[in-house]
Design an enzyme around this catalytic site. Structure first.
Site, mmCIF file in Angstrom:
data_model
loop_
_atom_site.group_PDB
_atom_site.id
_atom_site.type_symbol
_atom_site.label_atom_id
_atom_site.label_comp_id
_atom_site.label_asym_id
_atom_site.label_seq_id
_atom_site.Cartn_x
_atom_site.Cartn_y
_atom_site.Cartn_z
ATOM 1 N N ASN A 7 0.879 -1.175 0.000
ATOM 2 C CA ASN A 7 0.000 0.000 0.000
ATOM 3 C C ASN A 7 0.914 1.222 0.000
ATOM 4 O O ASN A 7 1.379 1.668 1.038
ATOM 5 C CB ASN A 7 -0.882 -0.026 1.249
ATOM 6 C CG ASN A 7 -1.790 1.176 1.320
ATOM 7 O OD1 ASN A 7 -1.796 2.019 0.426
ATOM 8 N ND2 ASN A 7 -2.551 1.264 2.397
ATOM 9 N N ARG A 89 -2.817 -2.284 -2.954
ATOM 10 C CA ARG A 89 -4.044 -1.575 -2.583
ATOM 11 C C ARG A 89 -4.075 -0.251 -3.348
ATOM 12 O O ARG A 89 -3.118 0.518 -3.301
ATOM 13 C CB ARG A 89 -4.054 -1.285 -1.083
ATOM 14 C CG ARG A 89 -5.287 -0.547 -0.669
ATOM 15 C CD ARG A 89 -4.999 0.464 0.391
ATOM 16 N NE ARG A 89 -6.217 1.189 0.734
ATOM 17 C CZ ARG A 89 -6.223 2.280 1.472
ATOM 18 N NH1 ARG A 89 -5.103 2.747 1.974
ATOM 19 N NH2 ARG A 89 -7.347 2.886 1.727
ATOM 20 N N HIS A 178 -13.034 2.303 1.461
ATOM 21 C CA HIS A 178 -12.992 1.172 2.406
ATOM 22 C C HIS A 178 -13.668 -0.067 1.826
ATOM 23 O O HIS A 178 -14.108 -0.942 2.565
ATOM 24 C CB HIS A 178 -13.718 1.498 3.735
ATOM 25 C CG HIS A 178 -13.076 2.552 4.567
ATOM 26 N ND1 HIS A 178 -13.807 3.510 5.234
ATOM 27 C CD2 HIS A 178 -11.786 2.805 4.849
ATOM 28 C CE1 HIS A 178 -12.994 4.311 5.899
ATOM 29 N NE2 HIS A 178 -11.759 3.904 5.675
ATOM 30 N N ARG A 239 -12.084 14.231 10.167
ATOM 31 C CA ARG A 239 -12.839 14.677 8.987
ATOM 32 C C ARG A 239 -14.290 14.968 9.364
ATOM 33 O O ARG A 239 -14.881 14.250 10.180
ATOM 34 C CB ARG A 239 -12.812 13.594 7.906
ATOM 35 C CG ARG A 239 -11.433 13.366 7.350
ATOM 36 C CD ARG A 239 -11.433 12.238 6.339
ATOM 37 N NE ARG A 239 -10.347 11.316 6.606
ATOM 38 C CZ ARG A 239 -10.281 10.080 6.161
ATOM 39 N NH1 ARG A 239 -11.244 9.593 5.405
ATOM 40 N NH2 ARG A 239 -9.257 9.317 6.456
ATOM 41 N N GLU A 382 -8.032 -6.124 5.796
ATOM 42 C CA GLU A 382 -7.977 -5.669 4.407
ATOM 43 C C GLU A 382 -6.818 -6.310 3.644
ATOM 44 O O GLU A 382 -6.950 -6.622 2.465
ATOM 45 C CB GLU A 382 -7.864 -4.135 4.379
ATOM 46 C CG GLU A 382 -9.171 -3.474 4.786
ATOM 47 C CD GLU A 382 -9.021 -2.024 5.213
ATOM 48 O OE1 GLU A 382 -8.503 -1.801 6.326
ATOM 49 O OE2 GLU A 382 -9.408 -1.137 4.462
#
Ligand code: ADP
Length: 396
Positions: A7, A89, A178, A239, A382
Site C-alpha cells: 500500500n 491496494r 474502504h 474529517r 484488508e
C-alpha cells in the site's frame, strides 16, 4: 504460497507478507518519510525493528523491504523468488475498475487516469507498482481497488444533485471507499448468519480514524456513506463528514481562505478533533470521565450520525439481517457501539450488554438471541482480502 501486499502512499510504503496456507502475516511494516532527509523503516515479525535511514525514492524503500524480508537473521524468506505475487491496494479506481485486476500497462494507465480523483494517493500507488515491477521482474501483480466494491451502486444512489455536466466532465459522483473492508466483513457476516452472501442484507459499519457505513443488499453494495472523496459521510477522527456544502464558501469568505485551505481544515482539523481537540476515542472516554463536556458532545454527535446512517440504510434495504461493526473503534469501543444502537428495540435491534463488553475478537454476534436483526463484530483484515483477491485474479 506467499503474497506480498503493498500500500504505497506519496511518501510511504506499507507492506505485509502473508502466508496463504494460514492467512497469517509473516512480516509487516512501513517505510516512512520517503524523499525527506531522514526516513525510517519498521519491520515487524515476532519482534519489531525500527531503522532510521534516508529513502530518497520509493525504489530505495522497496529495496530495503526486500532486504529485511530476506535478511539472514531476521528475514522470513530465503529469497525474494519465494514471493508468488504482489497485491497492491489502490485507493481510487473511478468508474474504470469494477473488480481486482492483473496489472498491465493499460491498468497502470487507468490508475494514472484516476489521479484527479485521488491526488494524494494514486500517484504513490503508480510509483509503488512501477518499483515493484522493476524489482520483481516476472512476478505477477494485482491491483485491488478501495472503490470497486461500491461500483454496484445505482445512478439514483451515486449521482449528486448538481449540474449533470459535472459528472460527465469531471466524474463527480459518489464512489465510496474502504470497499475491501466492507466486502470482507459482509462476507464473514454471511458466514456467521449461515446464509449465502447473495441472500443477505447487511449494514457494514467501518469505524476507524477514517470511517464509513455501507448498505449491502443481497451481497452487493447498494449505498455507502463516503462520497467523491473520503471526506463525506459520518463524523470521523479529523474529517467532518457530511455538512451543508455552503459552509465551504462561508468559511472561505470569513477567513479569507481558498477552497483548498478550507477543505484541508475540514479534512485534518475537524470531526472529533475539531469538536473536542482529540481524535482518539481512548482519550475522549478518559476526558468524559473527568467531566469534559466537549468530549461528551463529540461522542454524542458521532454516535448520532452513525444511527442516522444505519436508519437510512435499513429503509434502503427494506429488511436487515445483520449490522456488523469493524475497524479500530468498531472493534474496541463497546460504548460507541451501544450508543449507536440504543433505543432501537422496536426495530428488532438489541445489544447484549455482556457480549458487547466481553467480545473475544472472534467473529461473533453481540445481539440478544431473540433480536430480529443480528449485531456482529468482525475484525477487518484488508490485507488478507487483498491477498485473496490477488490469488483469485491471477488464478494462482
Ligand atoms: P485507521 O486505519 O483509519 O487509521 P483504525 O481502524 O486503526 O484507523 O482505528 C484507529 C482508531 O481506533 C483510533 O483513533 C481510536 O479512536 C480507536 N481505538 C483504537 N483502540 C481503541 C480502544 N481500545 N478503545 C476505543 N477506541 C479505540
Amino acid at each position: 504460497m506467499k503474497i506480498l501486499v503493498i500500500n504505497a502512499g506519496s511518501s510511504s510504503i506499507k507492506y505485509q507478507l502473508l502466508d496463504m496456507s494460514t492467512g497469517k502475516d509473516l512480516a509487516s511494516g512501513i517505510v516512512e518519510r520517503i524523499g525527506e532527509e531522514m526516513g525510517s523503516i519498521t519491520y515487524k515479525t515476532d519482534s519489531k525493528i525500527v531503522n532510521e535511514q534516508p529513502f530518497p525514492t520509493h525504489r530505495e524503500g522497496m529495496v530495503e523491504v526486500i532486504n529485511m524480508l530476506t535478511d539472514a537473521d531476521k528475514g522470513v524468506v530465503k529469497d525474494k523468488a519465494e514471493i508468488a505475487a504482489i497485491g497492491h491496494r489502490i485507493v481510487h479506481g473511478g468508474e474504470l475498475f469494477f473488480e481486482p485486476v492483473e496489472v498491465n500497462a493499460e491498468v497502470l494507465q487507468g490508475i494514472r487516469d484516476c489521479i484527479p480523483l485521488a491526488p494524494l494517493h494514486n500517484p504513490g500507488h503508480v510509483i509503488g507498482i512501477e518499483t515493484a515491477m522493476e524489482l520483481f521482474p516476472g512476478v505477477r501483480q494485482a491491483a485491488v481497488f478501495d472503490t470497486s466494491f461500491h461500483q454496484t451502486m445505482e445512478p439514483k444512489v451515486y449521482m449528486y444533485g448538481i449540474p449533470y455536466e459535472y459528472y460527465k466532465e469531471y466524474g463527480i459522483r459518489k464512489y465510496g471507499m474502504h470497499g475491501t473492508s466492507h466486502k470482507y466483513v459482509a462476507r464473514e457476516t454471511a458466514k456467521l448468519l449461515g446464509k449465502p452472501l447473495e441472500e443477505c442484507n447487511i449494514i457494514t459499519v467501518h469505524l476507524g480514524n477514517g470511517a464509513s457505513i455501507s448498505a449491502v443488499k443481497k451481497g452487493k453494495c447498494y449505498d455507502t456513506s463516503m462520497g467523491l472523496t473520503p471526506l463525506g459521510g459520518i463524523i470521523m477522527g479529523t474529517r467532518c463528514g457530511d455538512i451543508d456544502p455552503a459552509i465551504v464558501g462561508f468559511i472561505a469568505e470569513r477567513k479569507n481562505q481558498s477552497a483548498k485551505e478550507v477543505v484541508a481544515t475540514l479534512t485534518n482539523e475537524s470531526g472529533l478533533k475539531g469538536i473536542c481537540g482529540s481524535n482518539d476515542l481512548r482519550d475522549i472516554h478518559a476526558r468524559i470521565a473527568e467531566g469534559d463536556e466537549r468530549a461528551a458532545l463529540a461522542l454524542d454527535m458521532a454516535c448520532h450520525r452513525v444511527r442516522q446512517f444505519i436508519g437510512a440504510y435499513a429503509f434502503e434495504l427494506g429488511s436487515v439481517d445483520a449490522i456488523v461493526f469493524t475497524a479500530g473503534i468498531g472493534e474496541n469501543d463497546p460504548e460507541y457501539r451501544a450508543r449507536s444502537l440504543s433505543g432501537l428495540e422496536n426495530f428488532g435491534i438489541t445489544i447484549n450488554k455482556d457480549k458487547n463488553l466481553n467480545w473475544d475478537r472472534t467473529p461473533s454476534f453481540i445481539s440478544d438471541d431473540d433480536g430480529a436483526v443480528k449485531v456482529a463484530i468482525i475484525a477487518t483484515n484488508e490485507e488478507l482480502e487483498i491477498a485473496n483477491d490477488t490469488v483469485k485474479v491471477l488464478g494462482l
